[in-house]
Design a protein around this motif. Structure first.
Motif, PDB file in Angstrom:
ATOM      1  N   ALA A  93       0.849  -1.174  -0.009  1.00  0.00           N
ATOM      2  CA  ALA A  93       0.115  -0.011   0.117  1.00  0.00           C
ATOM      3  C   ALA A  93       0.819   1.275   0.025  1.00  0.00           C
ATOM      4  O   ALA A  93       0.520   2.039   0.729  1.00  0.00           O
ATOM      5  CB  ALA A  93      -0.838  -0.023   1.139  1.00  0.00           C
ATOM      6  N   PHE A  95       2.162   4.814  -1.380  1.00  0.00           N
ATOM      7  CA  PHE A  95       1.304   5.949  -2.113  1.00  0.00           C
ATOM      8  C   PHE A  95       1.934   6.081  -3.486  1.00  0.00           C
ATOM      9  O   PHE A  95       3.188   6.512  -3.621  1.00  0.00           O
ATOM     10  CB  PHE A  95       1.377   7.403  -1.390  1.00  0.00           C
ATOM     11  CG  PHE A  95       0.619   7.050   0.014  1.00  0.00           C
ATOM     12  CD1 PHE A  95      -0.448   6.451   0.131  1.00  0.00           C
ATOM     13  CD2 PHE A  95       1.582   7.364   1.058  1.00  0.00           C
ATOM     14  CE1 PHE A  95      -0.986   6.387   1.416  1.00  0.00           C
ATOM     15  CE2 PHE A  95       0.894   7.025   2.151  1.00  0.00           C
ATOM     16  CZ  PHE A  95      -0.161   6.672   2.737  1.00  0.00           C
ATOM     17  N   HIS A  97       1.780   8.149  -6.201  1.00  0.00           N
ATOM     18  CA  HIS A  97       2.072   9.391  -6.747  1.00  0.00           C
ATOM     19  C   HIS A  97       2.910  10.041  -5.846  1.00  0.00           C
ATOM     20  O   HIS A  97       3.444  11.247  -6.070  1.00  0.00           O
ATOM     21  CB  HIS A  97       0.760  10.202  -6.810  1.00  0.00           C
ATOM     22  CG  HIS A  97       0.021  10.538  -5.380  1.00  0.00           C
ATOM     23  ND1 HIS A  97      -0.590   9.352  -4.766  1.00  0.00           N
ATOM     24  CD2 HIS A  97       0.138  11.486  -4.543  1.00  0.00           C
ATOM     25  CE1 HIS A  97      -1.062   9.836  -3.397  1.00  0.00           C
ATOM     26  NE2 HIS A  97      -0.707  11.040  -3.467  1.00  0.00           N
ATOM     27  N   MET A  98       3.744   9.169  -4.829  1.00  0.00           N
ATOM     28  CA  MET A  98       4.677  10.035  -3.851  1.00  0.00           C
ATOM     29  C   MET A  98       6.126   9.192  -4.030  1.00  0.00           C
ATOM     30  O   MET A  98       6.111   8.059  -4.462  1.00  0.00           O
ATOM     31  CB  MET A  98       4.342   9.911  -2.464  1.00  0.00           C
ATOM     32  CG  MET A  98       3.114  10.794  -2.462  1.00  0.00           C
ATOM     33  SD  MET A  98       2.714  10.754  -0.424  1.00  0.00           S
ATOM     34  CE  MET A  98       1.152  11.316  -0.462  1.00  0.00           C
ATOM     35  N   PHE A 106       5.581  10.574   4.971  1.00  0.00           N
ATOM     36  CA  PHE A 106       4.144  10.805   5.506  1.00  0.00           C
ATOM     37  C   PHE A 106       3.755  10.897   6.722  1.00  0.00           C
ATOM     38  O   PHE A 106       3.030  11.801   7.036  1.00  0.00           O
ATOM     39  CB  PHE A 106       3.285   9.799   4.795  1.00  0.00           C
ATOM     40  CG  PHE A 106       1.697  10.024   4.370  1.00  0.00           C
ATOM     41  CD1 PHE A 106       1.355  10.624   3.225  1.00  0.00           C
ATOM     42  CD2 PHE A 106       0.933   9.605   5.546  1.00  0.00           C
ATOM     43  CE1 PHE A 106       0.026  10.888   3.315  1.00  0.00           C
ATOM     44  CE2 PHE A 106      -0.302   9.761   5.406  1.00  0.00           C
ATOM     45  CZ  PHE A 106      -0.861  10.516   4.382  1.00  0.00           C
ATOM     46  N   ARG A 110       2.323  14.173   9.163  1.00  0.00           N
ATOM     47  CA  ARG A 110       0.974  14.102   9.881  1.00  0.00           C
ATOM     48  C   ARG A 110       1.464  14.423  11.499  1.00  0.00           C
ATOM     49  O   ARG A 110       0.576  15.036  12.015  1.00  0.00           O
ATOM     50  CB  ARG A 110       0.529  12.644   9.641  1.00  0.00           C
ATOM     51  CG  ARG A 110       0.122  12.398   8.415  1.00  0.00           C
ATOM     52  CD  ARG A 110      -0.972  13.158   7.527  1.00  0.00           C
ATOM     53  NE  ARG A 110      -0.635  14.440   7.070  1.00  0.00           N
ATOM     54  CZ  ARG A 110       0.226  14.347   5.765  1.00  0.00           C
ATOM     55  NH1 ARG A 110       0.261  13.591   5.184  1.00  0.00           N
ATOM     56  NH2 ARG A 110       0.520  15.569   5.433  1.00  0.00           N
TER      57      ARG A 110
ATOM     58  N   ASN B 201      -7.155   1.696  -4.749  1.00  0.00           N
ATOM     59  CA  ASN B 201      -6.846   0.686  -3.646  1.00  0.00           C
ATOM     60  C   ASN B 201      -7.113   1.226  -2.208  1.00  0.00           C
ATOM     61  O   ASN B 201      -6.403   2.092  -1.754  1.00  0.00           O
ATOM     62  CB  ASN B 201      -5.416   0.508  -3.853  1.00  0.00           C
ATOM     63  CG  ASN B 201      -4.805  -0.769  -3.003  1.00  0.00           C
ATOM     64  OD1 ASN B 201      -5.382  -0.936  -2.118  1.00  0.00           O
ATOM     65  ND2 ASN B 201      -3.572  -0.823  -2.793  1.00  0.00           N
ATOM     66  N   LEU B 204      -4.543   1.875   0.566  1.00  0.00           N
ATOM     67  CA  LEU B 204      -4.053   3.293   0.725  1.00  0.00           C
ATOM     68  C   LEU B 204      -4.754   4.150   1.862  1.00  0.00           C
ATOM     69  O   LEU B 204      -3.869   4.672   2.509  1.00  0.00           O
ATOM     70  CB  LEU B 204      -4.041   4.036  -0.707  1.00  0.00           C
ATOM     71  CG  LEU B 204      -3.094   3.162  -1.745  1.00  0.00           C
ATOM     72  CD1 LEU B 204      -3.289   4.147  -3.053  1.00  0.00           C
ATOM     73  CD2 LEU B 204      -1.704   3.021  -1.266  1.00  0.00           C
ATOM     74  N   THR B 217      -7.398  14.504   5.424  1.00  0.00           N
ATOM     75  CA  THR B 217      -6.237  14.563   4.987  1.00  0.00           C
ATOM     76  C   THR B 217      -6.166  13.585   4.084  1.00  0.00           C
ATOM     77  O   THR B 217      -5.366  13.434   2.842  1.00  0.00           O
ATOM     78  CB  THR B 217      -5.113  14.233   6.216  1.00  0.00           C
ATOM     79  OG1 THR B 217      -5.635  15.394   7.112  1.00  0.00           O
ATOM     80  CG2 THR B 217      -3.584  14.565   5.716  1.00  0.00           C
ATOM     81  N   ARG B 220      -7.389  14.652   0.684  1.00  0.00           N
ATOM     82  CA  ARG B 220      -6.809  15.588   0.124  1.00  0.00           C
ATOM     83  C   ARG B 220      -5.685  15.024  -0.408  1.00  0.00           C
ATOM     84  O   ARG B 220      -4.994  15.154  -1.376  1.00  0.00           O
ATOM     85  CB  ARG B 220      -6.613  16.799   1.080  1.00  0.00           C
ATOM     86  CG  ARG B 220      -5.935  17.928   0.289  1.00  0.00           C
ATOM     87  CD  ARG B 220      -5.930  19.176   1.557  1.00  0.00           C
ATOM     88  NE  ARG B 220      -5.230  18.796   2.725  1.00  0.00           N
ATOM     89  CZ  ARG B 220      -4.148  18.715   3.034  1.00  0.00           C
ATOM     90  NH1 ARG B 220      -3.224  18.967   2.073  1.00  0.00           N
ATOM     91  NH2 ARG B 220      -3.670  18.258   4.593  1.00  0.00           N
ATOM     92  N   VAL B 221      -4.821  14.175   0.405  1.00  0.00           N
ATOM     93  CA  VAL B 221      -3.445  13.761   0.016  1.00  0.00           C
ATOM     94  C   VAL B 221      -3.329  12.573  -0.626  1.00  0.00           C
ATOM     95  O   VAL B 221      -2.473  12.175  -1.458  1.00  0.00           O
ATOM     96  CB  VAL B 221      -2.480  13.629   1.235  1.00  0.00           C
ATOM     97  CG1 VAL B 221      -1.142  13.529   1.021  1.00  0.00           C
ATOM     98  CG2 VAL B 221      -2.763  15.329   2.148  1.00  0.00           C
ATOM     99  N   VAL B 222      -4.128  11.703  -0.548  1.00  0.00           N
ATOM    100  CA  VAL B 222      -4.234  10.367  -0.964  1.00  0.00           C
ATOM    101  C   VAL B 222      -5.310   9.956  -2.029  1.00  0.00           C
ATOM    102  O   VAL B 222      -5.106   9.629  -3.236  1.00  0.00           O
ATOM    103  CB  VAL B 222      -4.305   9.089   0.109  1.00  0.00           C
ATOM    104  CG1 VAL B 222      -4.107   7.692  -0.525  1.00  0.00           C
ATOM    105  CG2 VAL B 222      -3.125   9.318   1.064  1.00  0.00           C
ATOM    106  N   PRO B 225      -5.350  12.811  -5.460  1.00  0.00           N
ATOM    107  CA  PRO B 225      -4.164  12.697  -6.525  1.00  0.00           C
ATOM    108  C   PRO B 225      -4.655  11.261  -7.146  1.00  0.00           C
ATOM    109  O   PRO B 225      -4.197  11.112  -8.457  1.00  0.00           O
ATOM    110  CB  PRO B 225      -3.023  12.415  -5.515  1.00  0.00           C
ATOM    111  CG  PRO B 225      -3.241  13.361  -4.254  1.00  0.00           C
ATOM    112  CD  PRO B 225      -4.676  13.151  -4.123  1.00  0.00           C
ATOM    113  N   ARG B 303       4.407  17.338 -14.610  1.00  0.00           N
ATOM    114  CA  ARG B 303       4.021  16.566 -13.384  1.00  0.00           C
ATOM    115  C   ARG B 303       4.588  15.028 -13.363  1.00  0.00           C
ATOM    116  O   ARG B 303       5.364  14.730 -12.610  1.00  0.00           O
ATOM    117  CB  ARG B 303       2.792  16.496 -13.129  1.00  0.00           C
ATOM    118  CG  ARG B 303       2.368  16.370 -11.429  1.00  0.00           C
ATOM    119  CD  ARG B 303       0.985  16.798 -11.139  1.00  0.00           C
ATOM    120  NE  ARG B 303       0.849  18.146 -11.368  1.00  0.00           N
ATOM    121  CZ  ARG B 303       0.116  19.002 -10.558  1.00  0.00           C
ATOM    122  NH1 ARG B 303      -0.299  18.243  -9.321  1.00  0.00           N
ATOM    123  NH2 ARG B 303       0.005  20.244 -10.910  1.00  0.00           N
TER     124      ARG B 303
END
Lengths: 361, 306
Positions: A93, A95, A97-98, A106, A110, B201, B204, B217, B220-222, B225, B303
């Motif tokens: 799992a 991320f 896009h990171m 991450f 937080r 998924n 995530l 969060t 917004r963050v996961v 995107p 990007r």
């Protein structure tokens, strides 16, 4: 010995935890004490409740009853993001896009750690998992093994009080899996973080764990060191699930303390250690295949006829049909010194001292 | 992304050459029915108008001149900027932008809701989303007009509820046009976002929660995107047709809510039209849309190359 002192601090206190899905009971009054700085494994076949228990500790499942305490504090009511616990997921799992670094940062972000401190910690854990050179890569540019290490680094970065690992090696191939086992154990010892590791692979459990809880049908069957669960299985399930074993039908004549007197198939008697509370009457004896040797039929505890051989490389598996038609499997080392009897030959079987163990059902 | 796994086309081997033929019909259709008419429009926009519709084959910049400049009633005054058409464009742009935002705000939760149902129920929800499309857009827009007019069911219901004392005057306003656009194009937002969300998924979200992220969060963050490709596709699919829409502004709006689509439509309707001017307006619209899309595509590749 790996065994730790009894008065070690309890990291996780799981008390009478029950989880029902409708009428199905996934966990039934499970109680466990997991000690500080311990590599603790939940072992069992799929559907035994081990993953449900792990997810309950992480906070992804709400338990129906019971308490989960982390260093004395009841965390059962907290949402996942308020538990000082991190997880390494089965499919990682990460991320997508990171970058590796952003993934690892991450949790620290937080927790609002200062940037300098967070980046230093990130570099530290990437060093620990030997991925410093890959900080700028994206997960899809990494191999499975590398992704697995990123997942580990990401979970370790916030210095959790407890790390949960949900079959993290199951997606890797065999060679890699064996290498990662050693690494994982080392990392646990270096960081001093309590690990709870979930697996269905008994070899993984035996090689890495300080202690193992063997689970089946939502219940804990036995808790002990790898040596205890392998050598002194409490019941038939544990004996059968961990390693290979022979289960012999015997009749128990008397039990004194932790020793039992049993009558073997063929009529000879044997005194052997018994798992607690076994009543006289029919019972089951567990004998590991590597703890028996072939001898001449005369005066042997058990006698029978060789039914089949299987060549396994380092070992030879010999199946012997006993007089009552039960089949017993032995492992004989593949060596010039050992003469394996031909199929059909009459043989005797000797048991090493303490090899047989009377089981609770 | 660099360093990824070899794409299917790289590993296609012996099938690679023949695959080129498969796209031929598409090229023919696009070439004949899209590129050719666009070229004709481009040429027409530089011709002289004929009074009863049609064109005279004589080069002229009059159409573009008419769009941007005002030379007085008889064309003999010094040129001044003509704001009429620019204003219509400006109004169309923000109407389309607003419709896109509304569709996103309503469409994203809807798509997310559908994507999180059990697979068997998703099909039913998707069917429900597409049901209005079984009815022609014109009929739907006319129905909308009946629903929101001063004595229509919406006003009567609100008066019956006691929420309002006298009917809301919606018809012929920007609100009515906005409502029409939103209603016409909402599924174009829902479906692409659903396609992205369905592949999301969910572990995530668990991983993020595990790493101390709260609900907002995580969103917004996961999540955002991850479904961004769907949001972009949906936004384009809503924004572009909204910009050129003429049914909703024609039927639900009035003179003050005139949009580009209606302006262009008028130029080709009956004898009153001005073909070169309509063609020129179309070309200006096309260049705006293309500029927006190229800008989007550029920012995307940057990007990804990062």
């Amino acid at each position: 010995m790996l065994q730790k002192t009894q008065d070690a601090t309890v990291a996780v206190d799981i008390e009478n935890v029950t989880k029902n899905y409708g009428t199905f009971t996934a966990l039934s009054r499970v109680s466990l004490d997991i000690r500080d700085n311990e590599f603790f494994t939940l072992l069992g076949p799929s559907g035994c409740g081990k993953t449900t228990l792990l997810r309950s500790i992480a906070g992804f499942e709400e338990i129906s009853d019971g308490a989960i305490r982390l260093y004395g504090e009841d965390i059962a009511g907290l949402p996942p993001h308020q538990r000082p616990v991190n997880t390494v997921f089965q499919q990682y799992a990460l991320f997508p896009h990171m970058t590796v670094m952003q993934n690892v940062l991450f949790g620290l972000q937080r927790l609002r750690k200062p940037k300098v401190e967070a980046e230093a910690r990130c570099a530290e854990v990437l060093e620990l998992v030997q991925l410093s050179a890959f900080a700028g890569r994206y997960p899809n540019q990494l191999s499975g093994g590398q992704q697995q290490r990123v997942a580990l680094a990401r979970a370790l970065a916030p210095k959790p009080k407890l790390l949960l690992l949900d079959e993290p090696l199951s997606a890797l191939d065999l060679k890699l899996r064996q290498a990662v086992r050693v690494e994982l154990k080392q990392i646990q010892q270096e960081t001093g973080i309590t690990f709870i590791f979930v697996t269905h692979d008994q070899e993984e459990a035996l090689t890495m764990s300080d202690r193992i809880a063997v689970m089946s049908a939502g219940e804990v069957q036995q808790v002990g060191t790898p040596r205890e669960v392998y050598e002194a299985p409490r019941n038939r399930f544990v004996a059968d699930f961990i390693g290979e074993t022979n289960l012999l039908d015997v009749s128990v004549t008397s039990v004194t303390g932790d020793q039992a007197l049993c009558v073997l198939p063929g009529g000879r008697e044997i005194t052997c250690p018994a798992a607690a509370v076994v009543d006289p009457g029919p019972g089951h004896l567990s004998v590991r295949p590597e703890r028996m040797t072939l001898t001449v039929p005369t005066d042997a505890l058990l006698t029978g006829r060789v039914e089949n051989h299987v060549y396994l490389g380092t070992d030879m598996q010999v199946m012997v049909r006993l007089e009552d038609d039960e089949i017993l499997t032995l492992r004989v080392q593949n060596s010039e010194a050992v003469v394996v009897p031909t199929i059909g030959a009459e043989v005797g079987i000797a048991l090493e001292a303490g090899a047989a163990r009377l089981l609770a059902d | 992304m660099a360093g990824g796994i070899a794409s299917a086309s790289e590993s296609a081997g012996i099938y690679k050459g023949r695959a080129g033929l498969l796209i031929l019909p598409s090229w023919l259709i696009i070439g004949f029915f899209l590129l050719l008419p666009v070229c004709m429009m481009l040429i027409y926009s530089f011709l002289t108008k004929e009074f009863r519709g049609g064109v005279i084959w004589e080069f002229s910049l009059a159409a573009y001149d008419q769009f941007f400049f005002n030379r007085g009633l008889f064309g003999d005054e010094p040129p001044q900027i003509e704001w009429t058409y620019i204003n219509i464009f400006w109004r169309s742009l923000w109407q389309a932008g607003l419709a896109t935002i509304f569709c996103l705000v309503i469409g994203f939760p809807t798509a997310w809701f559908i994507a999180t149902r059990v697979p068997r129920h998703r099909t039913i929800w998707l069917l429900l989303i597409t049901i209005p499309y079984w009815v022609n857009l014109l009929i739907r827009t006319v129905s909308m007009k009946f629903l929101i007019r001063d004595t229509g069911p919406l006003n009567e219901f609100l008066i019956w509820l006691g929420a309002i004392g006298e009917p809301l005057h919606l018809i012929n306003t920007n609100i009515a046009v906005q409502l029409g656009l939103f209603y016409s194009y909402l599924p174009f937002m829902v479906l692409p976002i659903y396609a992205s969300a369905e592949r999301y998924n969910f572990s995530l979200s668990e991983a993020a929660a595990d790493l101390y992220a709260g609900r907002w969060t995580i969103l917004r963050v996961v999540i955002l995107p991850a479904v961004k490709p769907g949001i972009i596709a949906g936004s384009i699919l809503v924004f572009v047709p909204s910009l050129g829409a003429f049914l909703a502004p024609d039927l639900l709006g009035g003179a003050k809510t005139f949009m580009i689509g209606s302006l262009i439509e008028e130029q080709f309707k009956g004898n009153a039209g001005n073909w070169p001017f309509g063609a020129a307006t179309s070309m200006i619209l096309l260049s705006i849309v293309m500029t927006v899309l190229i800008f989007y595509a550029r920012s995307q590749t940057r990007r990804e190359a990062r």
